[in-house]
Motif scaffolding. Structure first.
Motif, short mmCIF file in Angstrom:
data_model
loop_
_atom_site.label_atom_id
_atom_site.label_comp_id
_atom_site.label_asym_id
_atom_site.label_seq_id
_atom_site.Cartn_x
_atom_site.Cartn_y
_atom_site.Cartn_z
N UNK A 160 -48.87 72.55 11.31
CA UNK A 160 -50.25 73.26 11.34
C UNK A 160 -50.19 74.39 12.48
N UNK A 161 -50.37 75.49 12.24
CA UNK A 161 -50.36 76.57 13.06
C UNK A 161 -48.99 76.50 13.85
N UNK A 162 -47.84 76.82 13.17
CA UNK A 162 -46.52 76.71 13.89
C UNK A 162 -46.47 77.81 14.81
N UNK A 163 -45.28 77.59 15.69
CA UNK A 163 -45.22 78.63 16.74
C UNK A 163 -44.49 79.76 16.06
N UNK A 173 -36.64 80.82 11.99
CA UNK A 173 -35.96 80.19 10.92
C UNK A 173 -35.11 81.42 10.17
N UNK A 174 -35.36 82.48 10.03
CA UNK A 174 -34.59 83.51 9.65
C UNK A 174 -33.27 83.83 10.42
N UNK A 175 -33.15 83.60 11.92
CA UNK A 175 -31.90 83.62 12.39
C UNK A 175 -31.15 82.17 12.28
N UNK A 176 -31.82 81.12 12.03
CA UNK A 176 -31.18 79.74 12.16
C UNK A 176 -30.57 79.59 10.80
N UNK A 177 -31.11 79.92 9.72
CA UNK A 177 -30.75 79.42 8.56
C UNK A 177 -29.16 79.77 8.26
N UNK A 178 -28.94 81.41 8.69
CA UNK A 178 -27.27 81.64 8.62
C UNK A 178 -26.45 80.87 9.31
N UNK A 179 -26.83 80.53 10.39
CA UNK A 179 -26.20 79.87 11.27
C UNK A 179 -25.83 78.41 11.08
N UNK A 180 -26.93 77.71 10.60
CA UNK A 180 -26.56 76.42 9.85
C UNK A 180 -25.88 76.67 8.68
N UNK A 181 -25.93 77.35 7.90
CA UNK A 181 -25.21 77.64 6.68
C UNK A 181 -23.68 77.92 6.96
N UNK A 213 -38.16 77.62 15.67
CA UNK A 213 -37.78 76.40 15.84
C UNK A 213 -37.39 75.79 17.25
N UNK A 214 -37.08 76.84 18.16
CA UNK A 214 -36.71 76.34 19.60
C UNK A 214 -37.37 75.05 20.34
N UNK A 215 -38.49 74.79 20.12
CA UNK A 215 -39.19 73.57 20.53
C UNK A 215 -38.91 72.25 19.79
N UNK A 224 -36.25 71.07 8.74
CA UNK A 224 -37.21 72.09 8.78
C UNK A 224 -36.85 73.17 7.89
N UNK A 225 -35.77 73.46 7.98
CA UNK A 225 -34.91 74.56 6.96
C UNK A 225 -35.08 74.14 5.53
#
Length: 323
Positions: A160-163, A173-181, A213-215, A224-225
């Motif tokens: 609820x009320x995500x940062x 999320x947009x930056x982390x997704x390709x890194x994880x992939x 997602x930093x926290x 999360x992704x």
């Protein structure tokens, strides 16, 4: 560069994301690997009717708006839909069960799968048709999870009320997704499949892109992704619930069946069994522990079909607690 947009109710923000010609090549590659997504209708009895909670979003009033969150859209899919909700003080969150044996339990960002002692709330284990409501008393980021053993560890948690990440942040999320992939064939398959099914719905394809997602514990990144991608596929399958300004409105579930996609992990499962595909395991997501999701292999549907549901509501539990 990622773009920033103001979060909308129920959207968890939808800025960032990608589009353009990359989608076409992705669609061709995904279709070759998994086949085009199919939507299979089911016939439901008269007992599967919507009988309670208010609309996900309503006109602003002194009592605020009501936002609906589906608890497990079907048996075996361990997700909350939507994964993230933005709500104001005075709003109500209505958690609606559409499968058996799940909870909604408050946790914290650093201990996602542990019940918090800070103004806690918990629905207890409930079954399909149950409704649990919470009134929002502040706009602090609040995590919740399913307390049934093993469910949260497989990714069943929400926010609820995500940062929201700043423009250009590497922790969005947009930056982390390709890194994880780039580090996992399974994550690559899930990302490609999500891009394929959202190719004609930019709003759905970008949903949640600004969530920061930093926290979160590194062990939760994968899950999360996955949750963001599942919500994206759900919105693409049900475009009528997503308005042009990013508002998710599930109130039509009472009269219009909702298409429930198979879990996003089905893309990875199909990819790993396809001829010539990699058989690597789940993505490495950092250290694991009891306080946060661990790298437990998530099951998923055996095919990428889907089914229709009418969410049934016959019981309501209302508690006014601080979120």
């Amino acid at each position: 560069m990622n773009t920033y947009s103001t979060p909308a109710y129920g959207s968890g923000s939808y800025g960032g994301g990608s589009g353009g010609s990359g989608y076409q090549s992705c669609m061709q590659m995904c279709a070759a690997s998994y086949g085009a997504p199919t939507m299979v209708s089911s016939t439901w009895s008269a007992s599967s009717t919507w009988s309670a909670p208010p609309a996900t979003t309503t006109a602003a009033s002194s009592s605020g708006c009501t936002h609906t969150v589906i608890v497990a859209p079907t048996q075996g899919v361990l997700r909350y839909v939507p994964f993230a909700i933005n709500a104001s003080v005075g709003d109500t969150i209505a958690f609606v069960w559409n499968a058996n044996k799940h909870t909604v339990t408050k946790s914290s960002e650093l201990a996602i799968c542990n019940k918090t002692s800070d103004m806690p709330f918990s629905s207890g284990v409930q079954n399909k048709s149950f409704v649990f409501t919470q009134t929002v008393n502040d706009t602090n980021t609040t995590f919740f999870y399913c307390g049934v053993p093993g469910h949260c560890q497989k990714g069943m948690f929400g926010i609820l009320n995500p940062p929201n990440a700043l423009m250009g942040s590497t922790s969005s999320v947009s930056s982390m997704m390709p890194v994880m992939a780039s580090n996992s064939s399974n994550m690559t398959a899930m990302v490609q499949y999500t891009q394929m099914v959202t190719a004609n719905n930019t709003m759905a394809g970008n949903w949640g892109g600004n969530i920061d997602m930093s926290g979160m514990p590194p062990s939760s990144y994968q899950y999360a992704l996955e949750n963001v991608m599942y919500t994206r596929t759900f919105l693409a399958a049900n475009p009528e619930v997503l308005s042009g300004d990013g508002v998710i409105d599930l109130s039509s579930a009472g009269t219009t069946p909702l298409i429930v996609p198979n879990d996003i992990t089905a893309a990875a499962a199909n990819s790993s069994t396809s001829p010539g595909s990699s058989t690597s395991g789940s993505p490495t997501a950092g250290a694991t522990g009891s306080s946060s999701p661990s790298a437990v292999s998530t099951g998923g549907a055996k095919s990428l079909g889907s089914s229709s549901i009418l969410v049934s509501v016959v019981a309501v539990a209302s508690l006014v607690l601080a979120l």
